[in-house]
Scaffold this active site. Sequence first.
Site, PDB file in Angstrom:
ATOM      1  CB  CYS A 132      75.866  31.288  66.000  1.00  0.00           C
ATOM      2  SG  CYS A 132      76.124  32.011  64.368  1.00  0.00           S
ATOM      3  CB  ILE A 133      71.650  32.614  64.023  1.00  0.00           C
ATOM      4  CG1 ILE A 133      70.386  33.393  63.610  1.00  0.00           C
ATOM      5  CG2 ILE A 133      71.535  31.142  63.651  1.00  0.00           C
ATOM      6  CD1 ILE A 133      70.480  34.887  63.770  1.00  0.00           C
TER       7      ILE A 133
END
Length: 215
Positions: A132-133
């Site tokens: 993800c991030i």
Amino acid sequence: MKIAIILSGCGNRDGSELQETLSLLLAIDRRGWGYQFFAPEGSFRVVSHLDGSESETRDLLTESARVARGDIKKLSLFRPSDFDALALPGGMGAARNLSTYAAEGAAMTVRPDVEKAILDMYKLHKPVLAMCIAPMVLAKVLGGEGVALTLGGENAAAAVAAQLGAKVQHCGVTEVCVDRQHRVYTTPAYMVGTRISEIFAGAENMVAALAKDLG
């Protein structure tokens, strides 16, 4: 095979994203591998998952322990020689607590203890995984090395990662960006996904790619 996992709290808005973390754990466990949770110490601002407000501060290690069912160690105790790989699940805790990306963008910094853990593994040529991030943290720490990673498609985070020197690849939710030269494995998860089944498939594919490369 044993993997160290760095958590950043509990909850997608201000800590580790629970569905991503559990998907990663299940993918690891299904291969019969072990894992150990770690988290930094210190306070952070809690974000309400109902209305987005910030009303209090809590302890990062204590909140991360919720995810780990209490089986967690201080990141200061992390020893790279004890593990075969390092993993960072997503969630905004990676952008708020492990780094300052959420507040500072391209001017971001990474917590020294988190940066040290990543660099120690990198110098030993041991794999680092992120979802993800969380690849933004790798972009800051390893961007100068030209690491390849994914943050999904074209978005603000991908632009910043490229600015930091990372070679950004576009990937679908179940796809994995594998940088064998730098031994970095990333998958976009909820950067592009909408269903937990997609998130698990991405985590499973990431762990499978690691297993294949390890032989």
